[in-house]
Write an enzyme that holds these catalytic residues in place. Sequence first.
Site, PDB file in Angstrom:
ATOM      1  N   HIS A 179      -3.088  -9.663  -6.688  1.00  0.00           N
ATOM      2  CA  HIS A 179      -3.245  -8.939  -7.857  1.00  0.00           C
ATOM      3  C   HIS A 179      -2.660  -9.612  -8.692  1.00  0.00           C
ATOM      4  O   HIS A 179      -1.252  -9.998  -8.806  1.00  0.00           O
ATOM      5  CB  HIS A 179      -3.082  -7.244  -7.835  1.00  0.00           C
ATOM      6  CG  HIS A 179      -3.970  -6.654  -7.107  1.00  0.00           C
ATOM      7  ND1 HIS A 179      -3.872  -5.338  -6.634  1.00  0.00           N
ATOM      8  CD2 HIS A 179      -5.138  -6.892  -6.717  1.00  0.00           C
ATOM      9  CE1 HIS A 179      -4.658  -4.785  -6.085  1.00  0.00           C
ATOM     10  NE2 HIS A 179      -5.597  -5.806  -5.926  1.00  0.00           N
TER      11      HIS A 179
ATOM     12  N   HIS B  27       1.181  -9.885  -7.272  1.00  0.00           N
ATOM     13  CA  HIS B  27       1.909  -9.124  -6.280  1.00  0.00           C
ATOM     14  C   HIS B  27       0.970  -8.983  -5.034  1.00  0.00           C
ATOM     15  O   HIS B  27      -0.484  -9.125  -5.141  1.00  0.00           O
ATOM     16  CB  HIS B  27       2.359  -7.747  -6.727  1.00  0.00           C
ATOM     17  CG  HIS B  27       1.351  -6.630  -7.023  1.00  0.00           C
ATOM     18  ND1 HIS B  27       1.170  -6.578  -8.514  1.00  0.00           N
ATOM     19  CD2 HIS B  27       0.426  -6.047  -6.392  1.00  0.00           C
ATOM     20  CE1 HIS B  27      -0.066  -5.857  -8.677  1.00  0.00           C
ATOM     21  NE2 HIS B  27      -0.412  -5.307  -7.424  1.00  0.00           N
TER      22      HIS B  27
ATOM     23  N   THR C 243      -4.128   0.705  -8.900  1.00  0.00           N
ATOM     24  CA  THR C 243      -4.404   1.549  -7.470  1.00  0.00           C
ATOM     25  C   THR C 243      -3.272   2.215  -6.864  1.00  0.00           C
ATOM     26  O   THR C 243      -3.087   2.673  -5.997  1.00  0.00           O
ATOM     27  CB  THR C 243      -4.863   0.260  -6.596  1.00  0.00           C
ATOM     28  OG1 THR C 243      -3.546  -0.464  -6.146  1.00  0.00           O
ATOM     29  CG2 THR C 243      -5.905  -0.490  -6.866  1.00  0.00           C
TER      30      THR C 243
ATOM     31  N   HIS D 150       7.824  -2.281  -1.334  1.00  0.00           N
ATOM     32  CA  HIS D 150       6.574  -2.256  -0.774  1.00  0.00           C
ATOM     33  C   HIS D 150       5.686  -3.512  -1.212  1.00  0.00           C
ATOM     34  O   HIS D 150       4.392  -3.357  -0.717  1.00  0.00           O
ATOM     35  CB  HIS D 150       5.749  -0.988  -1.265  1.00  0.00           C
ATOM     36  CG  HIS D 150       5.574  -0.479  -2.529  1.00  0.00           C
ATOM     37  ND1 HIS D 150       6.742   0.223  -3.336  1.00  0.00           N
ATOM     38  CD2 HIS D 150       4.866  -1.096  -3.479  1.00  0.00           C
ATOM     39  CE1 HIS D 150       6.454   0.103  -4.485  1.00  0.00           C
ATOM     40  NE2 HIS D 150       5.129  -0.507  -4.776  1.00  0.00           N
TER      41      HIS D 150
ATOM     42  N   GLU E  21      -7.157  -3.725  -0.616  1.00  0.00           N
ATOM     43  CA  GLU E  21      -7.365  -2.285  -1.640  1.00  0.00           C
ATOM     44  C   GLU E  21      -8.846  -2.303  -1.441  1.00  0.00           C
ATOM     45  O   GLU E  21      -9.364  -1.256  -1.143  1.00  0.00           O
ATOM     46  CB  GLU E  21      -6.427  -2.524  -2.826  1.00  0.00           C
ATOM     47  CG  GLU E  21      -5.159  -2.658  -2.556  1.00  0.00           C
ATOM     48  CD  GLU E  21      -4.344  -1.599  -3.181  1.00  0.00           C
ATOM     49  OE1 GLU E  21      -3.608  -0.821  -2.314  1.00  0.00           O
ATOM     50  OE2 GLU E  21      -4.258  -1.452  -4.395  1.00  0.00           O
TER      51      GLU E  21
ATOM     52  N   HIS F 184      -1.010  -7.007  -1.618  1.00  0.00           N
ATOM     53  CA  HIS F 184      -0.860  -5.596  -0.788  1.00  0.00           C
ATOM     54  C   HIS F 184      -1.240  -6.121   0.694  1.00  0.00           C
ATOM     55  O   HIS F 184      -2.167  -6.944   0.886  1.00  0.00           O
ATOM     56  CB  HIS F 184      -2.105  -4.830  -1.379  1.00  0.00           C
ATOM     57  CG  HIS F 184      -1.950  -4.333  -2.606  1.00  0.00           C
ATOM     58  ND1 HIS F 184      -1.262  -3.346  -2.988  1.00  0.00           N
ATOM     59  CD2 HIS F 184      -2.089  -4.975  -3.821  1.00  0.00           C
ATOM     60  CE1 HIS F 184      -1.034  -3.003  -4.313  1.00  0.00           C
ATOM     61  NE2 HIS F 184      -1.719  -4.172  -4.854  1.00  0.00           N
TER      62      HIS F 184
END
Length: 243
Positions: A121, A96, A191, A66, A108, A98
């Site tokens: 991040h 990484h 998160t 993911h 996020e 998101h």
Amino acid sequence: TIYLSLLFLGWLTSPSAWHNKYPVAHGSRQSPIDIVPHQASRDPNLSQIVLNYDRCTSINISNNGHSVVVEFDDTDDRSVIQGGPLDNPYRLKQFHFHWGEKGCEGSEHTVSGNSYASELHLVHWNAVKYKTFDEAATAPDGLAVLGIFLDVRCFFKCLYCLSYDKTKYGFFPKCLLPSSLHYWTYLGSLTTPPLHESVIWIVLKDPITVSEKQVRSCQTWPLLDLYCPLLNNADRNKRIFVS
Ligand SMILES: O[B-]1(O)OCc2ccc(NC(=S)NCc3ccccc3)cc21
Ligand SMILES: [Zn+2]
């Protein structure tokens, strides 16, 4: 019934069910949050953040289903973030991304309710106070995560960079930074599970964007030369400072 059980399984792993396995989800400093700029208070004692990243510390890149994660060698202080709200240097451990399903609204954090396409991040840990990352990841001042918003085209630019044969050049986050390092900071959490409330968040105000000129000219140039000028710099040991 198969469909219902799959539906139930899906619900079990969704954010709204995390509190069952991670009660800290109801904690007092959970992330992400909506950042409302005019409600943020200015702290004159906060200095600017300083990033000293050494390109040789990138060790591998993986896709954990993911997110795309690039890990770094964190056995010494070659790649650290310091200054701003931090009392000492924090070591870069991994970064990484998101992103969302439709290639947009994937960030996020939100700013006045608005999402960006993606959020990067850069995860650092306090190796001065704690012996291991795992120990730091459960301490209130254990982690410092630099959050950087990406517009959609830049997100693909970064993925393209990552797909390049990094063993020759070593992937290096400097080409991921926006122009200014102005930031918001607050005490928050991971998160994603285990949702530890151990993160000092530093979220850059400016997203990384790709200029129209860059996008237009990419039809003519091999994508790579345009997107990652740093990757063409074969000087592996050059220490690149951002302050
Ligand atoms: O929630 B985030 O996406 O934003 C901030 C952030 C920092 C780190 C991660 N995850 C990591 S390092 N997992 C491994 C691990 C996590 C906790 C203990 C041991 C090992 C995810 C996020
Ligand atoms: Zn993250």
